[in-house]
Design a protein around this motif. Structure first.
Motif, mmCIF file in Angstrom:
data_model
loop_
_atom_site.group_PDB
_atom_site.id
_atom_site.type_symbol
_atom_site.label_atom_id
_atom_site.label_comp_id
_atom_site.label_asym_id
_atom_site.label_seq_id
_atom_site.Cartn_x
_atom_site.Cartn_y
_atom_site.Cartn_z
ATOM 1 N N THR A 79 0.911 -1.285 -0.354
ATOM 2 C CA THR A 79 0.314 -0.188 0.067
ATOM 3 C C THR A 79 0.730 0.777 0.015
ATOM 4 O O THR A 79 0.309 2.493 -0.473
ATOM 5 C CB THR A 79 -0.475 0.057 1.322
ATOM 6 O OG1 THR A 79 -2.285 1.051 0.873
ATOM 7 C CG2 THR A 79 -0.062 -0.078 2.490
ATOM 8 N N SER A 80 2.177 1.216 0.948
ATOM 9 C CA SER A 80 2.778 2.279 0.700
ATOM 10 C C SER A 80 4.078 2.621 -0.859
ATOM 11 O O SER A 80 4.229 3.844 -1.229
ATOM 12 C CB SER A 80 3.831 1.869 1.452
ATOM 13 O OG SER A 80 3.617 2.517 3.441
ATOM 14 N N THR A 81 3.406 1.386 -1.649
ATOM 15 C CA THR A 81 4.063 2.083 -3.302
ATOM 16 C C THR A 81 3.416 2.482 -3.244
ATOM 17 O O THR A 81 4.038 3.528 -4.620
ATOM 18 C CB THR A 81 4.336 0.539 -3.368
ATOM 19 O OG1 THR A 81 5.721 0.043 -2.743
ATOM 20 C CG2 THR A 81 5.257 0.489 -5.143
ATOM 21 N N ILE A 82 1.741 2.904 -2.920
ATOM 22 C CA ILE A 82 0.745 3.100 -3.988
ATOM 23 C C ILE A 82 -0.175 4.354 -3.514
ATOM 24 O O ILE A 82 0.468 5.625 -5.044
ATOM 25 C CB ILE A 82 0.018 2.709 -4.906
ATOM 26 C CG1 ILE A 82 0.374 1.582 -5.267
ATOM 27 C CG2 ILE A 82 -1.669 3.175 -5.321
ATOM 28 C CD1 ILE A 82 -0.587 0.086 -5.443
ATOM 29 N N MET A 83 0.172 4.303 -1.808
ATOM 30 C CA MET A 83 -0.707 5.269 -1.951
ATOM 31 C C MET A 83 -0.112 7.180 -1.659
ATOM 32 O O MET A 83 -1.346 7.583 -1.948
ATOM 33 C CB MET A 83 -1.497 4.295 -0.841
ATOM 34 C CG MET A 83 -2.440 4.191 -0.892
ATOM 35 S SD MET A 83 -4.087 3.411 0.205
ATOM 36 C CE MET A 83 -4.427 4.608 0.126
ATOM 37 N N CYS A 134 -9.340 -1.552 -5.690
ATOM 38 C CA CYS A 134 -10.400 -2.957 -4.770
ATOM 39 C C CYS A 134 -8.850 -4.198 -4.655
ATOM 40 O O CYS A 134 -8.963 -3.879 -3.086
ATOM 41 C CB CYS A 134 -11.105 -4.075 -5.865
ATOM 42 S SG CYS A 134 -12.974 -3.007 -6.028
ATOM 43 N N TYR A 135 -7.840 -3.955 -5.283
ATOM 44 C CA TYR A 135 -6.978 -4.727 -4.786
ATOM 45 C C TYR A 135 -5.702 -4.067 -4.413
ATOM 46 O O TYR A 135 -4.782 -4.760 -3.258
ATOM 47 C CB TYR A 135 -6.969 -5.031 -6.058
ATOM 48 C CG TYR A 135 -6.301 -5.516 -7.108
ATOM 49 C CD1 TYR A 135 -4.909 -4.861 -7.260
ATOM 50 C CD2 TYR A 135 -6.837 -4.669 -8.038
ATOM 51 C CE1 TYR A 135 -4.376 -4.303 -8.329
ATOM 52 C CE2 TYR A 135 -6.353 -4.262 -9.695
ATOM 53 C CZ TYR A 135 -5.232 -4.070 -9.313
ATOM 54 O OH TYR A 135 -4.842 -3.592 -10.923
ATOM 55 N N THR A 136 -6.287 -2.869 -4.431
ATOM 56 C CA THR A 136 -4.563 -1.871 -4.135
ATOM 57 C C THR A 136 -4.901 -1.248 -2.508
ATOM 58 O O THR A 136 -3.872 -1.060 -2.063
ATOM 59 C CB THR A 136 -4.251 -0.966 -5.610
ATOM 60 O OG1 THR A 136 -4.904 0.034 -5.521
ATOM 61 C CG2 THR A 136 -3.201 -1.880 -5.957
#
Length: 311
Positions: free
Chosen positions: A72-76, A274-276
């Motif tokens: 989640t820290s890769t994206i958010m 949904c999945y990230t």
């Protein structure tokens, strides 16, 4: 036209196609991010501090929680920053973000299979469980999951890094994902799409089938339990696990197990959320907070820490 993605900077358009909602989305996603990080850190800490939870199941759960924090820290953070600016931030490390996302996503698939296998052994073969799932076996399975995920992420990133890009390089997504990058490329992406499709098929469908087979045997074993309360409890746990599996694999398969990148960009974003974002938030709740042993351990750890602070 640029030679490939090396040194290319991309604009993440994110959710700017829905003007007026950025502030609300920022606070909603920020709360979800904080809850996700906090929930997974709590799982790692409680399992580490409570000796009763030093078992293969909770070791795998620790791995999953650590993975969800990284995932989640890769994206958010980039997505949240995107919601605070008007035109979307410039991102130069697109391939790095893509690799981390693919590697961590594949590792999660492998870990979910291992966790399902662990529950299969514990419920279907309880007398042999200690021997079959020893500390050495547990460490090996977790290590294999991570190492396999690391190598799985290399091929898609290598293929996309060989593509040519031109124009404004505007990615109609909230992170550097495979479908929008394929749409953005001015190269012939047919071979790349077929290879990624085959790889996704092998990883996602095989992991899903292995997970479902494990739970099928678990359900068949549960049906033999004479106690109706025992059946309800175990069915409730399995049902929760299968719900997370269905959300994660269902959305991932709909994104990647198809020969062309034909989904509209807005639908891509919704499915990706949904999945990230949703799945990393649900995992701490499904795999730990609904577990009575974990809740009891959490109370003990909190009580112990409160006693130390009083002293």
């Amino acid at each position: 036209m640029t030679n490939n993605t090396a040194g290319v900077e991309f604009w993440l358009l994110g959710f700017h196609s829905v003007p007026g909602w950025q502030t609300l989305l920022f606070f909603v996603f920020l709360v979800i991010y904080i809850l996700t990080i906090t929930g997974n850190i709590v799982i790692i800490s409680v399992v580490r501090l409570e000796p009763r939870l030093h078992s293969p199941m909770y070791t795998f759960l620790q791995n999953l929680s650590f993975l969800e924090i990284c995932y989640t820290s890769t994206i958010m953070p980039k997505m949240l920053a995107n919601l605070l600016v008007e035109e979307g931030p410039l991102i130069s490390g697109c391939m790095a973000q893509l690799y981390c996302y693919v590697f961590l996503g594949a590792t999660e698939c492998f870990l979910l299979v291992v966790m399902a296998y662990d529950r299969y052994l514990a419920i279907c073969y309880p007398l042999h469980y200690t021997v079959a799932m020893s500390d050495t076996s547990c460490t090996r399975l977790a290590t294999v999951s991570w190492v396999t995920g690391i190598f799985t992420g290399l091929l898609p990133c290598f293929l996309i890094s060989r593509l040519h890009f031109w124009g404004s390089n505007q990615i109609k997504h909230f992170f550097c994902d495979i479908p929008p990058l394929l749409k953005l490329s001015c190269s012939d992406t047919s071979t790349t799409e077929v290879i990624i499709f085959i790889l996704s098929l092998l990883v996602l469908v095989s992991c899903l089938l292995l997970t479902l087979v494990s739970y099928l045997f678990i359900i068949l074993t549960i049906l033999k339990i004479p106690s109706s309360s025992g059946k309800r409890k175990t069915f409730s746990t399995c049902g929760s696990h299968l719900a997370v599996v269905a959300i994660y694999y269902g959305t991932m398969i709909s994104m990647y197990v198809r020969p062309t990148s034909s989904l509209p960009s807005e639908l891509n974003k919704i499915v990706s959320v949904c999945y990230t974002i949703i799945t990393p938030l649900l995992n701490p709740v499904i795999y730990s907070l609904r577990n009575k042993d974990f809740r009891d351990a959490l109370k003990k750890v909190i009580s112990r820490q409160c006693s130390l602070h009083r002293v």
